[in-house]
Write a protein that holds these residues in place. Sequence first.
Motif, PDB file in Angstrom:
ATOM      1  N   MET A   1     -42.923  -7.974 -16.455  1.00  0.00           N
ATOM      2  CA  MET A   1     -41.990  -7.510 -16.792  1.00  0.00           C
ATOM      3  C   MET A   1     -41.552  -7.292 -18.252  1.00  0.00           C
ATOM      4  O   MET A   1     -40.798  -6.367 -18.527  1.00  0.00           O
ATOM      5  CB  MET A   1     -41.391  -8.563 -16.318  1.00  0.00           C
ATOM      6  N   GLN A   2     -41.441  -8.605 -19.392  1.00  0.00           N
ATOM      7  CA  GLN A   2     -40.975  -8.094 -20.517  1.00  0.00           C
ATOM      8  C   GLN A   2     -41.834  -6.602 -20.947  1.00  0.00           C
ATOM      9  O   GLN A   2     -40.537  -6.099 -21.910  1.00  0.00           O
ATOM     10  CB  GLN A   2     -41.440  -9.620 -21.696  1.00  0.00           C
ATOM     11  N   LEU A   3     -43.149  -6.481 -21.194  1.00  0.00           N
ATOM     12  CA  LEU A   3     -43.541  -5.535 -21.814  1.00  0.00           C
ATOM     13  C   LEU A   3     -42.211  -4.170 -20.875  1.00  0.00           C
ATOM     14  O   LEU A   3     -42.412  -3.252 -21.899  1.00  0.00           O
ATOM     15  CB  LEU A   3     -45.028  -5.063 -21.498  1.00  0.00           C
ATOM     16  N   LYS A   4     -42.601  -4.352 -19.233  1.00  0.00           N
ATOM     17  CA  LYS A   4     -42.141  -3.260 -19.260  1.00  0.00           C
ATOM     18  C   LYS A   4     -40.327  -2.302 -19.207  1.00  0.00           C
ATOM     19  O   LYS A   4     -40.399  -1.460 -19.469  1.00  0.00           O
ATOM     20  CB  LYS A   4     -42.000  -3.393 -17.378  1.00  0.00           C
ATOM     21  N   THR A   5     -39.935  -4.328 -20.025  1.00  0.00           N
ATOM     22  CA  THR A   5     -38.114  -3.822 -20.266  1.00  0.00           C
ATOM     23  C   THR A   5     -38.532  -3.125 -21.309  1.00  0.00           C
ATOM     24  O   THR A   5     -37.973  -2.178 -21.503  1.00  0.00           O
ATOM     25  CB  THR A   5     -37.879  -5.240 -20.266  1.00  0.00           C
ATOM     26  N   SER A   6     -39.597  -3.405 -21.972  1.00  0.00           N
ATOM     27  CA  SER A   6     -39.955  -2.885 -23.505  1.00  0.00           C
ATOM     28  C   SER A   6     -39.987  -1.650 -23.478  1.00  0.00           C
ATOM     29  O   SER A   6     -39.261  -0.528 -24.330  1.00  0.00           O
ATOM     30  CB  SER A   6     -40.080  -3.828 -24.842  1.00  0.00           C
ATOM     31  N   PHE A   7     -40.575  -1.377 -22.484  1.00  0.00           N
ATOM     32  CA  PHE A   7     -41.303   0.427 -22.786  1.00  0.00           C
ATOM     33  C   PHE A   7     -39.855   0.913 -22.276  1.00  0.00           C
ATOM     34  O   PHE A   7     -39.666   2.469 -23.029  1.00  0.00           O
ATOM     35  CB  PHE A   7     -41.795   0.411 -21.634  1.00  0.00           C
ATOM     36  N   LEU A   8     -39.308   0.309 -21.284  1.00  0.00           N
ATOM     37  CA  LEU A   8     -37.854   1.557 -20.765  1.00  0.00           C
ATOM     38  C   LEU A   8     -36.806   1.648 -21.901  1.00  0.00           C
ATOM     39  O   LEU A   8     -36.260   2.953 -22.417  1.00  0.00           O
ATOM     40  CB  LEU A   8     -37.455   0.942 -19.387  1.00  0.00           C
ATOM     41  N   ILE A   9     -36.768   0.347 -22.930  1.00  0.00           N
ATOM     42  CA  ILE A   9     -35.569   1.192 -23.962  1.00  0.00           C
ATOM     43  C   ILE A   9     -36.434   1.640 -24.485  1.00  0.00           C
ATOM     44  O   ILE A   9     -36.000   2.301 -25.567  1.00  0.00           O
ATOM     45  CB  ILE A   9     -35.694  -0.757 -24.573  1.00  0.00           C
ATOM     46  N   ALA A  10     -38.148   1.227 -24.922  1.00  0.00           N
ATOM     47  CA  ALA A  10     -38.121   2.763 -26.047  1.00  0.00           C
ATOM     48  C   ALA A  10     -38.302   3.710 -25.803  1.00  0.00           C
ATOM     49  O   ALA A  10     -38.247   5.032 -26.201  1.00  0.00           O
ATOM     50  CB  ALA A  10     -40.104   2.290 -26.854  1.00  0.00           C
ATOM     51  N   LEU A  11     -38.136   4.375 -24.399  1.00  0.00           N
ATOM     52  CA  LEU A  11     -38.126   5.323 -23.692  1.00  0.00           C
ATOM     53  C   LEU A  11     -36.481   6.447 -23.835  1.00  0.00           C
ATOM     54  O   LEU A  11     -36.907   7.139 -24.332  1.00  0.00           O
ATOM     55  CB  LEU A  11     -38.835   5.393 -22.439  1.00  0.00           C
ATOM     56  N   THR A  12     -35.710   5.420 -23.729  1.00  0.00           N
ATOM     57  CA  THR A  12     -34.114   5.069 -23.361  1.00  0.00           C
ATOM     58  C   THR A  12     -33.594   5.980 -24.930  1.00  0.00           C
ATOM     59  O   THR A  12     -32.725   6.834 -24.782  1.00  0.00           O
ATOM     60  CB  THR A  12     -33.431   4.677 -22.906  1.00  0.00           C
ATOM     61  N   ILE A  13     -34.196   5.226 -25.669  1.00  0.00           N
ATOM     62  CA  ILE A  13     -33.875   5.482 -27.459  1.00  0.00           C
ATOM     63  C   ILE A  13     -34.448   6.988 -27.432  1.00  0.00           C
ATOM     64  O   ILE A  13     -33.879   7.424 -28.543  1.00  0.00           O
ATOM     65  CB  ILE A  13     -34.308   4.464 -28.138  1.00  0.00           C
ATOM     66  N   VAL A  15     -35.359   9.158 -25.703  1.00  0.00           N
ATOM     67  CA  VAL A  15     -35.275  10.448 -25.265  1.00  0.00           C
ATOM     68  C   VAL A  15     -33.334  10.787 -25.797  1.00  0.00           C
ATOM     69  O   VAL A  15     -32.957  11.333 -26.079  1.00  0.00           O
ATOM     70  CB  VAL A  15     -34.433   9.819 -23.465  1.00  0.00           C
ATOM     71  N   ILE A  16     -32.549   9.841 -25.729  1.00  0.00           N
ATOM     72  CA  ILE A  16     -31.130   9.692 -26.780  1.00  0.00           C
ATOM     73  C   ILE A  16     -31.980  10.652 -27.799  1.00  0.00           C
ATOM     74  O   ILE A  16     -30.217  10.890 -28.288  1.00  0.00           O
ATOM     75  CB  ILE A  16     -30.634   8.240 -27.077  1.00  0.00           C
ATOM     76  N   TRP A  21     -30.929  15.354 -31.539  1.00  0.00           N
ATOM     77  CA  TRP A  21     -31.270  15.686 -31.756  1.00  0.00           C
ATOM     78  C   TRP A  21     -31.544  17.347 -31.972  1.00  0.00           C
ATOM     79  O   TRP A  21     -31.036  18.341 -33.031  1.00  0.00           O
ATOM     80  CB  TRP A  21     -32.904  15.519 -32.654  1.00  0.00           C
ATOM     81  N   GLU A  22     -31.422  17.575 -31.178  1.00  0.00           N
ATOM     82  CA  GLU A  22     -31.598  18.613 -30.107  1.00  0.00           C
ATOM     83  C   GLU A  22     -29.992  19.450 -30.591  1.00  0.00           C
ATOM     84  O   GLU A  22     -30.027  20.864 -30.969  1.00  0.00           O
ATOM     85  CB  GLU A  22     -32.043  19.282 -29.403  1.00  0.00           C
ATOM     86  N   LEU A  23     -30.048  18.950 -29.761  1.00  0.00           N
ATOM     87  CA  LEU A  23     -27.488  19.008 -29.987  1.00  0.00           C
ATOM     88  C   LEU A  23     -27.103  19.242 -31.876  1.00  0.00           C
ATOM     89  O   LEU A  23     -26.349  20.203 -31.473  1.00  0.00           O
ATOM     90  CB  LEU A  23     -26.791  17.905 -29.130  1.00  0.00           C
TER      91      LEU A  23
END
Length: 345
Positions: A1-13, A15-16, A21-23
Amino acid sequence: MQLKTSFLIALTISVIGLISWELYWRSQGYEPTLDDNKHLWAVERAKVDKLSSDDVILTGSSRVLFDIQLDEFEKVTGIRPIQLASAGSSPLPIFHDIVEHTNFAGTIIVGVTPPLFFSTTFPQAGPWQRPQKRVDHFHKRTYAHRLNHWLSVPLQQNLVMMSGHEEDADENIDLKGLLKRLKLPERTGKPQYPAFFEFGTIDIDRNMRMTEKTVSDTAFANIIKNAWKFIITSKGPAPDIEGTTKFFVTDAQKFMARGGNLILLRPPSSGMFKGGESQFFPREQLYDQLVKATGAKSYHYEDYDQLRDMICPEWSHLSGEDADTFTRVIAEALIKDNALTKSNL
């Protein structure tokens, strides 16, 4: 569960970060554009083997890239040429490759930019090395190279952060380009090459067009002029006029002997570039003698009222509007002189 949460946080950061950078770069006036690299050039070179005697190939330096507009040429002649010109290059290596490694016997229009055309036959010299690298890549490219190129094209066309520019341009926004912008004090005493920014956009078939910013923004055009000034005034090896002429004439005669139609084209220049070319590469002693030695058909901008007084915004290339006119005048002259037969297809 913790690994999944870390992955989602990293993915969100991530993407943002990528969106930000593009904008940011879009806010700085950048737009998605293709990289005119060896991969894009090789795609056009690969088409040569399928051409007929009715087809047309363009080669030369960046003046042919900017000044011959493929759409306008096709409107007048009914033929869409293959664009194989290469910026900052001598046309000799590319022309030699076509003569030696293909059976093409159609029309080749060779642009003559005197300082580059008559520069050198020395393989390590920049004007020779740049196009030769493209030729070598074409003959050695792998399926991995081809796949990587085609996968990158949609990204280049839609994302500024993935868009390419010429390898040495200071406006590149990849890691290498950003590091290149860091100007450290020169410790050797040698003059530093001034900032240089790309001033054209290119399509998938290598149709190049000058940006409106270069035409309308005098300050930006002056940045390009400063780069040209540096080149014009820098000390370098003397041009190898005899060697380049001899090398090209040998290939020209071989191409024409097998039925090829060779056309020499001298695009416009203005300002400091025109002055330097007139002084150090006089037409009567170089270009006219090249035409005589090859027996090729010739089209020089100074011979046409509509072209001789054209002003290049940065001294060496035409604006999009003037490039349309230049292309139209030259294409109509080719048809009128029977140097090219209009296609009805």
